[in-house]
Scaffold this motif. Structure first.
Motif, PDB file in Angstrom:
ATOM      1  N   GLY A   6      -8.159  21.741  10.780  1.00  0.00           N
ATOM      2  CA  GLY A   6      -9.453  22.062  10.196  1.00  0.00           C
ATOM      3  C   GLY A   6     -10.461  22.605  11.189  1.00  0.00           C
ATOM      4  N   PHE A   7     -10.033  22.852  12.430  1.00  0.00           N
ATOM      5  CA  PHE A   7     -10.928  23.397  13.443  1.00  0.00           C
ATOM      6  C   PHE A   7     -11.145  24.896  13.241  1.00  0.00           C
ATOM      7  CE2 PHE A   7      -8.691  20.079  16.221  1.00  0.00           C
ATOM      8  CZ  PHE A   7      -9.639  19.109  15.957  1.00  0.00           C
ATOM      9  N   SER A   8     -12.177  25.419  13.928  1.00  0.00           N
ATOM     10  CA  SER A   8     -12.391  26.857  14.029  1.00  0.00           C
ATOM     11  C   SER A   8     -12.030  27.289  15.448  1.00  0.00           C
ATOM     12  CB  SER A   8     -13.849  27.197  13.735  1.00  0.00           C
ATOM     13  OG  SER A   8     -14.673  26.806  14.830  1.00  0.00           O
ATOM     14  N   TYR A   9     -12.330  28.561  15.781  1.00  0.00           N
ATOM     15  CA  TYR A   9     -12.178  29.033  17.163  1.00  0.00           C
ATOM     16  C   TYR A   9     -13.547  29.371  17.745  1.00  0.00           C
ATOM     17  CZ  TYR A   9      -8.224  29.902  20.278  1.00  0.00           C
ATOM     18  OH  TYR A   9      -7.264  29.779  21.259  1.00  0.00           O
ATOM     19  N   ASP A  10     -14.561  28.629  17.312  1.00  0.00           N
ATOM     20  CA  ASP A  10     -15.937  28.905  17.705  1.00  0.00           C
ATOM     21  C   ASP A  10     -16.281  28.169  19.000  1.00  0.00           C
ATOM     22  OD1 ASP A  10     -18.587  29.509  17.931  1.00  0.00           O
ATOM     23  OD2 ASP A  10     -19.237  28.352  16.182  1.00  0.00           O
ATOM     24  N   LEU A  11     -16.175  28.877  20.121  1.00  0.00           N
ATOM     25  CA  LEU A  11     -16.512  28.273  21.413  1.00  0.00           C
ATOM     26  C   LEU A  11     -18.017  28.266  21.670  1.00  0.00           C
ATOM     27  CD1 LEU A  11     -13.613  29.745  23.557  1.00  0.00           C
ATOM     28  CD2 LEU A  11     -13.987  27.329  23.041  1.00  0.00           C
ATOM     29  N   GLY A  12     -18.770  28.823  20.736  1.00  0.00           N
ATOM     30  CA  GLY A  12     -20.218  28.793  20.851  1.00  0.00           C
ATOM     31  C   GLY A  12     -20.868  27.767  19.952  1.00  0.00           C
ATOM     32  N   ALA A  13     -20.070  26.853  19.380  1.00  0.00           N
ATOM     33  CA  ALA A  13     -20.605  25.806  18.507  1.00  0.00           C
ATOM     34  C   ALA A  13     -21.591  24.930  19.286  1.00  0.00           C
ATOM     35  CB  ALA A  13     -19.470  24.955  17.948  1.00  0.00           C
ATOM     36  N   PRO A  14     -22.572  24.343  18.614  1.00  0.00           N
ATOM     37  CA  PRO A  14     -23.607  23.561  19.315  1.00  0.00           C
ATOM     38  C   PRO A  14     -23.060  22.486  20.244  1.00  0.00           C
ATOM     39  CG  PRO A  14     -24.244  23.923  17.040  1.00  0.00           C
ATOM     40  CD  PRO A  14     -22.851  24.452  17.167  1.00  0.00           C
ATOM     41  N   SER A  15     -22.074  21.741  19.796  1.00  0.00           N
ATOM     42  CA  SER A  15     -21.547  20.659  20.633  1.00  0.00           C
ATOM     43  C   SER A  15     -20.812  21.193  21.861  1.00  0.00           C
ATOM     44  CB  SER A  15     -20.607  19.766  19.811  1.00  0.00           C
ATOM     45  OG  SER A  15     -21.301  19.168  18.736  1.00  0.00           O
ATOM     46  N   ILE A  16     -20.212  22.374  21.728  1.00  0.00           N
ATOM     47  CA  ILE A  16     -19.532  22.982  22.870  1.00  0.00           C
ATOM     48  C   ILE A  16     -20.564  23.485  23.873  1.00  0.00           C
ATOM     49  CG2 ILE A  16     -17.902  24.752  23.617  1.00  0.00           C
ATOM     50  CD1 ILE A  16     -16.704  22.521  21.858  1.00  0.00           C
ATOM     51  N   ARG A  17     -21.608  24.122  23.385  1.00  0.00           N
ATOM     52  CA  ARG A  17     -22.672  24.566  24.293  1.00  0.00           C
ATOM     53  C   ARG A  17     -23.289  23.376  25.030  1.00  0.00           C
ATOM     54  NH1 ARG A  17     -24.489  27.605  19.783  1.00  0.00           N
ATOM     55  NH2 ARG A  17     -26.365  26.287  19.689  1.00  0.00           N
ATOM     56  N   GLU A  18     -23.426  22.252  24.311  1.00  0.00           N
ATOM     57  CA  GLU A  18     -24.030  21.063  24.916  1.00  0.00           C
ATOM     58  C   GLU A  18     -23.158  20.506  26.029  1.00  0.00           C
ATOM     59  OE1 GLU A  18     -24.652  16.993  25.866  1.00  0.00           O
ATOM     60  OE2 GLU A  18     -22.930  17.639  24.651  1.00  0.00           O
ATOM     61  N   VAL A  19     -21.833  20.475  25.840  1.00  0.00           N
ATOM     62  CA  VAL A  19     -20.963  19.897  26.871  1.00  0.00           C
ATOM     63  C   VAL A  19     -20.888  20.808  28.093  1.00  0.00           C
ATOM     64  CG1 VAL A  19     -18.696  20.830  26.134  1.00  0.00           C
ATOM     65  CG2 VAL A  19     -18.829  18.581  27.215  1.00  0.00           C
ATOM     66  N   VAL A  20     -21.006  22.105  27.898  1.00  0.00           N
ATOM     67  CA  VAL A  20     -21.057  23.025  29.036  1.00  0.00           C
ATOM     68  C   VAL A  20     -22.279  22.722  29.894  1.00  0.00           C
ATOM     69  CG1 VAL A  20     -21.323  25.436  29.743  1.00  0.00           C
ATOM     70  CG2 VAL A  20     -19.770  24.863  27.862  1.00  0.00           C
ATOM     71  N   GLN A  21     -23.408  22.531  29.227  1.00  0.00           N
ATOM     72  CA  GLN A  21     -24.644  22.249  29.946  1.00  0.00           C
ATOM     73  C   GLN A  21     -24.609  20.863  30.598  1.00  0.00           C
ATOM     74  OE1 GLN A  21     -28.148  22.441  27.489  1.00  0.00           O
ATOM     75  NE2 GLN A  21     -29.550  22.443  29.229  1.00  0.00           N
ATOM     76  N   ARG A  22     -24.144  19.861  29.856  1.00  0.00           N
ATOM     77  CA  ARG A  22     -24.172  18.484  30.344  1.00  0.00           C
ATOM     78  C   ARG A  22     -23.244  18.276  31.543  1.00  0.00           C
ATOM     79  NH1 ARG A  22     -20.868  14.661  28.656  1.00  0.00           N
ATOM     80  NH2 ARG A  22     -20.436  15.730  26.678  1.00  0.00           N
ATOM     81  N   THR A  23     -22.132  18.998  31.585  1.00  0.00           N
ATOM     82  CA  THR A  23     -21.171  18.833  32.683  1.00  0.00           C
ATOM     83  C   THR A  23     -21.377  19.868  33.790  1.00  0.00           C
ATOM     84  OG1 THR A  23     -19.509  20.250  31.615  1.00  0.00           O
ATOM     85  CG2 THR A  23     -19.456  17.883  31.095  1.00  0.00           C
ATOM     86  N   ASN A  24     -22.513  20.576  33.729  1.00  0.00           N
ATOM     87  CA  ASN A  24     -22.821  21.594  34.741  1.00  0.00           C
ATOM     88  C   ASN A  24     -21.715  22.647  34.848  1.00  0.00           C
ATOM     89  OD1 ASN A  24     -25.348  20.448  35.623  1.00  0.00           O
ATOM     90  ND2 ASN A  24     -24.158  18.861  36.677  1.00  0.00           N
ATOM     91  N   GLY A  25     -21.209  23.045  33.682  1.00  0.00           N
ATOM     92  CA  GLY A  25     -20.216  24.105  33.645  1.00  0.00           C
ATOM     93  C   GLY A  25     -18.811  23.696  34.019  1.00  0.00           C
ATOM     94  N   LYS A  26     -18.541  22.396  34.109  1.00  0.00           N
ATOM     95  CA  LYS A  26     -17.185  21.946  34.447  1.00  0.00           C
ATOM     96  C   LYS A  26     -16.306  21.802  33.208  1.00  0.00           C
ATOM     97  CE  LYS A  26     -18.563  19.525  38.677  1.00  0.00           C
ATOM     98  NZ  LYS A  26     -18.635  18.223  39.381  1.00  0.00           N
TER      99      LYS A  26
END
Length: 377
Positions: free
Chosen positions: A124-144
């Motif tokens: 049931g997933f999409s291929y949306d790497l720009g989803a809000p939660s994905i953007r948040e984890v990029v920011q929170r982990t300093n791009g790791k």
């Protein structure tokens, strides 16, 4: 065997719009044909050579599903297991549903995602790497974005449909890599190196390159229709974090390296020198068509007519539907920059085709290349 038509095809597509292309054909574990043409670097007019490293993109998925199938063979997981047993963040999922009045509502999922759903693209997933939660984890982990962190972030996004009810090409195999980490304890890249690529002697296949390997990374291009030529476009847009080992699209390799892995699968799980990565039963389970009446309609890409979907691979189920000269049970996958795997245990045939062009002309190139290969045998 006479492969002049295959060489002519490579020459034709590299004089058309594809900067370089290479193909290796193995039969009964022997290389019976290898040919390449074109420029690795169009600007410098650097000829392609056999040491060039390139992005596998979604051909990574075959490796990821092999790794996870090893855990099935060890009894560590079962296809029917609920995913939350291993990744607890998936225990309470919501599904995005369209109401009769057209409004979108979020409802609690009626069933849990199963391990099988990750393999078969039915979670049931999409291929949306720009989803809000994905953007948040990029920011929170300093791009790791460690692989497990990525999976935890994706769990916060609503599903597109009830698990198991539809097929949708998506981030399933990235979560499958996180599942391997959760069950085994090693980072996914370490698991792949120690259990698959290392034993097979694949020294140029990994998620991260050494300085020396970076010097051999082939430039990547995208064809610009307005300009009428390929333009440079390096980088992997699916690699959203420095520690994100994308099970769906993250591996880099060479033609010589990856054909070793593919040939082991052709050999029903064991390399010519005796390294076993899967059992024959595991390979057969991988290439079994896992689509059903509900999911088959979604697997409707035109160039996959006559093919079903197994555990991370297309699998040939109808010659009448495909118009393919390959036998039933031939399987494999491809990548965003145009590489292609043909794995055929019954014919003892392995084909590794590579190029490095986004907007890759896959629907044109791949079915033709496959038919030419089989006609040459």
């Amino acid at each position: 065997m006479e492969f002049k038509p295959l060489a002519r095809f490579i020459d034709r597509i590299t004089s058309w719009r594809i900067p370089w292309a290479e193909v290796v054909v193995m039969h009964r574990n022997e290389t019976v044909f290898r040919y390449r043409n074109g420029y690795a670097d169009l600007e410098e007019k650097t000829a392609i050579d056999d040491s060039r490293i390139f992005n596998l993109y979604s051909m990574t998925k075959i490796m990821t599903c092999t790794a996870a199938l090893q855990l099935v063979e060890k009894g560590a997981i079962r296809l029917s297991d609920p995913l939350p047993d291993y990744l607890p963040e998936y225990a309470e999922m919501t599904v995005r549903k369209t109401l009769p009045d057209g409004e979108i509502a979020l409802e609690k999922a009626e069933r849990a995602i199963a391990v099988r759903d990750l393999f078969t693209m039915t979670a049931g997933f999409s291929y949306d790497l720009g989803a809000p939660s994905i953007r948040e984890v990029v920011q929170r982990t300093n791009g790791k974005v460690p692989t497990r962190e990525f999976a935890a972030a994706l769990a916060k996004e609503p599903l597109l449909f009830e698990p198991g009810t539809r097929w949708n090409y998506s981030l399933c195999h990235d979560v499958l890599a996180a599942l391997v980490e959760a069950v085994d304890g090693r980072r996914f890249g370490a698991y792949v190196k120690e259990e698959i690529t290392g034993p097979l002697g694949m020294l140029d296949t990994s998620f991260d390159l050494t300085e020396e390997q970076r010097s051999r990374l082939a430039p990547q291009y995208e064809y610009n229709d307005a300009l009428g030529k390929p333009v440079r476009k390096d980088g992997n847009g699916y690699r959203i974090g420095t520690e994100f080992e994308s099970g769906g699209a993250g591996l880099l390799s060479t033609v010589s390296d990856y054909v070793r892995f593919l040939d082991a699968l052709t050999n029903r799980g064991t390399s010519p020198d005796g390294v076993r990565i899967l059992s024959p039963a595991g390979v057969d389970l991988m290439r079994t068509d896992h689509l059903n009446e509900r999911t088959r309609a979604d697997f409707n890409w035109e160039h996959f007519a006559g093919y079903g979907y197994g555990l991370g691979v297309r699998t040939h189920i109808s010659k009448a539907g495909s118009g393919s000269l390959s036998p039933l049970g031939e399987f494999g996958w491809s990548g965003a920059a145009g590489c292609l795997a043909i794995i055929d245990p019954d014919s003892q045939l392995t084909v590794m085709y590579a190029q490095h062009l986004l907007n890759n002309q896959e629907p044109y190139v791949h079915p033709r290349l496959r038919n030419i290969v089989y006609a040459c045998l």
